[in-house]
Design an enzyme around this catalytic site. Structure first.
Site, PDB file in Angstrom:
ATOM      1  N   SER A   1       0.876  -1.185   0.000  1.00  0.00           N
ATOM      2  CA  SER A   1       0.000   0.000   0.000  1.00  0.00           C
ATOM      3  C   SER A   1       0.907   1.227   0.000  1.00  0.00           C
ATOM      4  O   SER A   1       2.096   1.132   0.357  1.00  0.00           O
ATOM      5  CB  SER A   1      -0.836  -0.011   1.280  1.00  0.00           C
ATOM      6  OG  SER A   1      -1.469   1.235   1.487  1.00  0.00           O
TER       7      SER A   1
ATOM      8  N   TYR B   1      -2.117  -1.394  10.411  1.00  0.00           N
ATOM      9  CA  TYR B   1      -2.079  -1.479   8.942  1.00  0.00           C
ATOM     10  C   TYR B   1      -0.736  -0.968   8.420  1.00  0.00           C
ATOM     11  O   TYR B   1      -0.090  -1.594   7.580  1.00  0.00           O
ATOM     12  CB  TYR B   1      -3.244  -0.663   8.380  1.00  0.00           C
ATOM     13  CG  TYR B   1      -3.504  -0.826   6.902  1.00  0.00           C
ATOM     14  CD1 TYR B   1      -4.270  -1.883   6.427  1.00  0.00           C
ATOM     15  CD2 TYR B   1      -2.994   0.086   5.983  1.00  0.00           C
ATOM     16  CE1 TYR B   1      -4.526  -2.024   5.062  1.00  0.00           C
ATOM     17  CE2 TYR B   1      -3.242  -0.041   4.630  1.00  0.00           C
ATOM     18  CZ  TYR B   1      -4.017  -1.097   4.174  1.00  0.00           C
ATOM     19  OH  TYR B   1      -4.262  -1.232   2.826  1.00  0.00           O
TER      20      TYR B   1
END
Ligand code: NAD
Length: 256
Positions: free
Chosen positions: A138, A151
């Site tokens: 990401s 995350y």
């Protein structure tokens, strides 16, 4: 280009994973799908492209189920040639409020699952002296945002993992890379849009625009199809010397 190869994409019943599975199928790869929810729809979409398709419902937070999935791919497909570690979840909270079980689940699904699939896939790739491992990290693998500690930790972790395995396989026909998407309008992001709209008392369209304006200079969502084509490139002979990269496709997010 991928005729005779098998691609396993974790978390491919939806969103980015399904987009990547379809792009690899268009190149002729047999596909092993994985993930929760509706499985018949995604299977039919791959099947319509005329390639062999299978499905295994392993929970990526459970190492023993991951081992069963890899054994299924070996017995039914002869092993995994293109491994796409994509399954992922999100939870948003300040660290002092972050539920311990959510932290553990995010690290297990977004990071440790890639260790388990990769350690089980590499021996087959070494025998063939060809393989592709593509980790879906990401923009949060490269930069942070508040309220996303688990995350961001998992995504930075998978970028580091990518580099380490790229070095271990550097003299072989196996390449290992990460893709770092910006915002993609999938169920994972829709949940954040819904939560922001409710929190701020604004319409969904306004919440969508705000979410893009906050991080993504292009003001456009990246699409699963665009990410699928990047995975196709990384699987191609032209990408043979792309090794250990963390390749952002993020509308300019990390350029800021
Ligand atoms: P999504 O929610 O649409 O899809 C997630 C997929 O993972 C689904 O198929 C789901 O069933 C599966 N999954 C979830 N938990 C699982 C588990 N325990 N075991 C097996 N499968 C499981 O999400 P998405 O947006 O397509 O995200 C896919 C990946 O892309 C994730 O790793 C995510 O972090 C990453 N990513 C997404 C965005 C975005 O903006 N959507 C941006 C950057 C990175």
């Amino acid at each position: 280009m991928l005729k005779g190869k098998t691609a396993l994409v974790t978390g491919s019943t939806s969103g980015i994973g399904l987009g990547i599975a379809l792009s690899l199928a268009r190149q002729g790869a047999s596909i092993v799908l994985n993930g929760f929810g509706d499985t018949e729809g995604p299977k039919a979409q791959v099947d319509a492209l005329g390639v062999k398709v299978g499905y295994h419902g392993a929970d990526m937070s459970k190492p023993e189920e991951i081992a069963e999935m890899m054994a299924y791919a070996a017995s039914e497909f002869g092993g995994v040639d293109v491994l796409v570690n994509n399954a992922g979840i999100q939870h948003v909270a300040n660290v002092e409020d972050f539920p311990v079980d959510k932290w553990d689940a995010i690290i297990a699904i977004n990071l440790s699952s890639a260790f388990h699939t990769t350690r089980l896939a590499i021996p087959h790739m070494r025998v063939k002296n060809w393989g592709r491992v593509i980790n879906i990290a990401s923009a949060h693998g490269l930069v942070a945002s508040a309220q996303k500690s688990a995350y961001v930790a998992a995504k930075h972790g998978i970028v580091g993992f990518t580099k380490a395995i790229a070095l271990e396989t550097a003299t072989t026909g196996i390449t290992v890379n990460a893709i770092c998407p910006g915002r993609v309008l999938t169920p994972l992001v829709q949940k954040q849009i819904d939560a922001n709209a409710a929190r701020d008392g604004i319409a969904l369209d306004a919440a969508k625009r705000e979410l893009l304006a906050e991080k993504q200079p292009s003001l456009q969502f990246v699409t699963p199809e665009q990410l699928g084509e990047l995975a196709v490139f990384l699987s191609s002979p032209a990408a043979e010397n792309v090794r250990g990269a963390a390749w952002n496709m993020d509308g300019g997010w990390v350029a800021q």
